[in-house]
Design a protein around this motif. Structure first.
Motif, PDB file in Angstrom:
ATOM      1  N   ARG A 115     -41.931  19.917 -28.872  1.00 16.79           N
ATOM      2  CA  ARG A 115     -41.595  19.502 -30.238  1.00 16.79           C
ATOM      3  C   ARG A 115     -40.186  19.968 -30.615  1.00 16.79           C
ATOM      4  O   ARG A 115     -39.432  19.230 -31.263  1.00 16.79           O
ATOM      5  CB  ARG A 115     -42.617  20.055 -31.232  1.00 16.79           C
ATOM      6  CG  ARG A 115     -44.016  19.489 -31.071  1.00 16.79           C
ATOM      7  CD  ARG A 115     -44.961  19.996 -32.153  1.00 16.79           C
ATOM      8  NE  ARG A 115     -46.344  19.660 -31.831  1.00 16.79           N
ATOM      9  CZ  ARG A 115     -47.248  20.528 -31.417  1.00 16.79           C
ATOM     10  NH1 ARG A 115     -46.928  21.810 -31.292  1.00 16.79           N
ATOM     11  NH2 ARG A 115     -48.473  20.134 -31.145  1.00 16.79           N
ATOM     12  N   LEU A 116     -39.842  21.177 -30.220  1.00 18.07           N
ATOM     13  CA  LEU A 116     -38.507  21.701 -30.508  1.00 18.07           C
ATOM     14  C   LEU A 116     -37.446  20.951 -29.718  1.00 18.07           C
ATOM     15  O   LEU A 116     -36.388  20.583 -30.256  1.00 18.07           O
ATOM     16  CB  LEU A 116     -38.455  23.190 -30.167  1.00 18.07           C
ATOM     17  CG  LEU A 116     -39.327  24.119 -31.019  1.00 18.07           C
ATOM     18  CD1 LEU A 116     -39.313  25.526 -30.433  1.00 18.07           C
ATOM     19  CD2 LEU A 116     -38.850  24.139 -32.468  1.00 18.07           C
ATOM     20  N   MET A 117     -37.723  20.687 -28.441  1.00 20.19           N
ATOM     21  CA  MET A 117     -36.726  20.036 -27.591  1.00 20.19           C
ATOM     22  C   MET A 117     -36.517  18.575 -27.966  1.00 20.19           C
ATOM     23  O   MET A 117     -35.458  17.996 -27.705  1.00 20.19           O
ATOM     24  CB  MET A 117     -37.137  20.144 -26.123  1.00 20.19           C
ATOM     25  CG  MET A 117     -37.222  21.586 -25.605  1.00 20.19           C
ATOM     26  SD  MET A 117     -35.710  22.538 -25.870  1.00 20.19           S
ATOM     27  CE  MET A 117     -34.550  21.633 -24.838  1.00 20.19           C
ATOM     28  N   ALA A 118     -37.525  17.960 -28.591  1.00 15.79           N
ATOM     29  CA  ALA A 118     -37.395  16.568 -29.002  1.00 15.79           C
ATOM     30  C   ALA A 118     -36.320  16.379 -30.065  1.00 15.79           C
ATOM     31  O   ALA A 118     -35.828  15.262 -30.272  1.00 15.79           O
ATOM     32  CB  ALA A 118     -38.735  16.049 -29.521  1.00 15.79           C
ATOM     33  N   ALA A 147     -47.645  17.305 -18.603  1.00 14.65           N
ATOM     34  CA  ALA A 147     -46.814  16.119 -18.830  1.00 14.65           C
ATOM     35  C   ALA A 147     -47.292  15.350 -20.060  1.00 14.65           C
ATOM     36  O   ALA A 147     -46.477  14.898 -20.880  1.00 14.65           O
ATOM     37  CB  ALA A 147     -46.835  15.224 -17.600  1.00 14.65           C
ATOM     38  N   GLU A 148     -48.602  15.213 -20.198  1.00 13.77           N
ATOM     39  CA  GLU A 148     -49.144  14.492 -21.352  1.00 13.77           C
ATOM     40  C   GLU A 148     -48.813  15.212 -22.658  1.00 13.77           C
ATOM     41  O   GLU A 148     -48.554  14.570 -23.686  1.00 13.77           O
ATOM     42  CB  GLU A 148     -50.653  14.332 -21.200  1.00 13.77           C
ATOM     43  CG  GLU A 148     -51.037  13.348 -20.094  1.00 13.77           C
ATOM     44  CD  GLU A 148     -52.520  13.314 -19.814  1.00 13.77           C
ATOM     45  OE1 GLU A 148     -53.228  14.270 -20.243  1.00 13.77           O
ATOM     46  OE2 GLU A 148     -52.982  12.361 -19.169  1.00 13.77           O
ATOM     47  N   GLY A 149     -48.798  16.552 -22.630  1.00 14.33           N
ATOM     48  CA  GLY A 149     -48.426  17.310 -23.811  1.00 14.33           C
ATOM     49  C   GLY A 149     -46.986  17.068 -24.227  1.00 14.33           C
ATOM     50  O   GLY A 149     -46.666  17.036 -25.424  1.00 14.33           O
ATOM     51  N   THR A 154     -42.474  13.687 -27.502  1.00 10.57           N
ATOM     52  CA  THR A 154     -41.095  13.306 -27.192  1.00 10.57           C
ATOM     53  C   THR A 154     -41.021  11.797 -26.962  1.00 10.57           C
ATOM     54  O   THR A 154     -42.012  11.078 -27.154  1.00 10.57           O
ATOM     55  CB  THR A 154     -40.597  14.032 -25.925  1.00 10.57           C
ATOM     56  OG1 THR A 154     -41.370  13.589 -24.797  1.00 10.57           O
ATOM     57  CG2 THR A 154     -40.725  15.546 -26.057  1.00 10.57           C
ATOM     58  N   GLU A 155     -39.864  11.322 -26.536  1.00 12.55           N
ATOM     59  CA  GLU A 155     -39.693   9.897 -26.248  1.00 12.55           C
ATOM     60  C   GLU A 155     -40.059   9.539 -24.809  1.00 12.55           C
ATOM     61  O   GLU A 155     -39.942   8.376 -24.417  1.00 12.55           O
ATOM     62  CB  GLU A 155     -38.251   9.489 -26.544  1.00 12.55           C
ATOM     63  CG  GLU A 155     -37.897   9.581 -28.032  1.00 12.55           C
ATOM     64  CD  GLU A 155     -36.496   9.093 -28.329  1.00 12.55           C
ATOM     65  OE1 GLU A 155     -35.761   8.783 -27.362  1.00 12.55           O
ATOM     66  OE2 GLU A 155     -36.138   9.039 -29.516  1.00 12.55           O
ATOM     67  N   TYR A 156     -40.485  10.518 -24.025  1.00 12.05           N
ATOM     68  CA  TYR A 156     -40.962  10.205 -22.675  1.00 12.05           C
ATOM     69  C   TYR A 156     -42.219   9.351 -22.761  1.00 12.05           C
ATOM     70  O   TYR A 156     -43.068   9.539 -23.650  1.00 12.05           O
ATOM     71  CB  TYR A 156     -41.257  11.480 -21.885  1.00 12.05           C
ATOM     72  CG  TYR A 156     -40.028  12.198 -21.393  1.00 12.05           C
ATOM     73  CD1 TYR A 156     -39.295  11.720 -20.312  1.00 12.05           C
ATOM     74  CD2 TYR A 156     -39.589  13.368 -22.017  1.00 12.05           C
ATOM     75  CE1 TYR A 156     -38.165  12.374 -19.867  1.00 12.05           C
ATOM     76  CE2 TYR A 156     -38.451  14.032 -21.572  1.00 12.05           C
ATOM     77  CZ  TYR A 156     -37.747  13.532 -20.495  1.00 12.05           C
ATOM     78  OH  TYR A 156     -36.624  14.186 -20.054  1.00 12.05           O
ATOM     79  N   ASN A 167     -37.107   7.361 -19.134  1.00 13.61           N
ATOM     80  CA  ASN A 167     -38.235   7.718 -20.002  1.00 13.61           C
ATOM     81  C   ASN A 167     -39.417   8.290 -19.216  1.00 13.61           C
ATOM     82  O   ASN A 167     -40.544   8.290 -19.695  1.00 13.61           O
ATOM     83  CB  ASN A 167     -38.681   6.501 -20.809  1.00 13.61           C
ATOM     84  CG  ASN A 167     -39.196   5.360 -19.939  1.00 13.61           C
ATOM     85  OD1 ASN A 167     -39.099   5.417 -18.713  1.00 13.61           O
ATOM     86  ND2 ASN A 167     -39.739   4.329 -20.571  1.00 13.61           N
ATOM     87  N   GLU A 168     -39.157   8.784 -17.997  1.00 14.11           N
ATOM     88  CA  GLU A 168     -40.207   9.366 -17.159  1.00 14.11           C
ATOM     89  C   GLU A 168     -39.920  10.838 -16.867  1.00 14.11           C
ATOM     90  O   GLU A 168     -38.771  11.241 -16.697  1.00 14.11           O
ATOM     91  CB  GLU A 168     -40.313   8.616 -15.828  1.00 14.11           C
ATOM     92  CG  GLU A 168     -40.826   7.194 -15.960  1.00 14.11           C
ATOM     93  CD  GLU A 168     -40.905   6.497 -14.611  1.00 14.11           C
ATOM     94  OE1 GLU A 168     -41.811   5.664 -14.443  1.00 14.11           O
ATOM     95  OE2 GLU A 168     -40.065   6.792 -13.736  1.00 14.11           O
ATOM     96  N   ILE A 169     -40.987  11.625 -16.797  1.00 13.97           N
ATOM     97  CA  ILE A 169     -40.893  13.027 -16.414  1.00 13.97           C
ATOM     98  C   ILE A 169     -41.184  13.131 -14.920  1.00 13.97           C
ATOM     99  O   ILE A 169     -42.234  12.664 -14.455  1.00 13.97           O
ATOM    100  CB  ILE A 169     -41.906  13.894 -17.186  1.00 13.97           C
ATOM    101  CG1 ILE A 169     -41.695  13.760 -18.692  1.00 13.97           C
ATOM    102  CG2 ILE A 169     -41.814  15.348 -16.743  1.00 13.97           C
ATOM    103  CD1 ILE A 169     -42.830  14.341 -19.507  1.00 13.97           C
TER     104      ILE A 169
END
Length: 233
Positions: A115-118, A147-149, A154-156, A167-169
């Protein structure tokens, strides 16, 4: 409490040792070759089997009216079917990709950091997971949950084991002998990196969490998660 072990590999044996130490009894020890289960003396079933038998194990416990928790990964394409089956049969089910108490706290830290990094630009996200060479699935269920979290906040849009799109991790899955489980999330930019990491030192944390979840779920009805057990999130 009487516990049925659906899967009696290394995790099953670790769960057995902790359950006995906490004054529980083992009512059943089932392997992949076990054809039928006698749940008549069972209060809770714990499934740590293999992907090909997990769904039938879980449904067998639900059919018998026995609360069941599962830590088996690699079968989640059938997860929604199991949830609907549990609901329609008034059963009790709890799935966790990882029962470690520390990992479940780590899941919440991961979400908060995402949430912070977004809110800032210029960072790419990567996940690395390391497990023992006997682990059947890759990436780990824990890595997928992490990853789901991140994706939720985020926009991923998805994760991949290959070269990621914007848009992929990317998840890097490594298999090294005798590693119980290590997970690290890294945010990289041109000027710095931010990482959080969880390292399991043994399987005991996973086994203890599973037994605690079994103690908690006894006599309950419904669909639950480790967040319910730990009252977090």
């Amino acid at each position: 409490m009487n516990i049925a072990l659906l899967g009696y590999g290394r995790m099953g044996k670790s769960i057995e040792a902790i359950a006995l130490d906490r004054n529980h009894n083992i009512s059943l020890k089932a392997t992949s070759s076990t054809k039928s289960f006698d749940f008549s003396k069972t209060d809770v079933a714990i499934d740590f089997s293999i992907p090909s038998t997990a769904v039938s194990n879980i449904k067998s416990a639900i059919d018998a009216g026995v609360p069941v928790i599962s830590g088996t990964t690699g079968w989640l394409e059938h997860y929604n079917d199991v949830i609907e089956y549990c609901k329609s049969n008034n059963g009790t089910f709890l799935y966790a990709s990882n029962f470690s108490l520390g990992v479940n706290i780590f899941f919440e830290i991961n979400k908060q950091l995402s949430r912070l990094m977004a809110k800032v630009e210029g960072y790419n996200t990567e996940i690395e997971e390391i497990h023992h060479t006997q682990k059947l699935d890759a990436p780990s269920g824990t890595a997928i949950t992490l990853a789901e979290g991140i994706i939720e906040n985020t926009e991923y849009k998805s994760w991949t084991l290959d070269n990621p799109k914007s848009n992929e991790i990317r998840i890097e899955a490594k298999r090294i002998p005798e590693v119980p489980g290590t997970h690290e999330i890294t945010y990289n930019s041109e000027i710095d990196s931010i990482s959080i990491k969880h390292t399991a030192h043994s399987r005991q944390g996973f086994a203890l969490g599973a037994v605690i979840a079994a103690e908690w779920i006894k006599d309950k009805k419904g669909i639950f998660s480790m967040k319910d057990v730990l009252n977090i999130g």
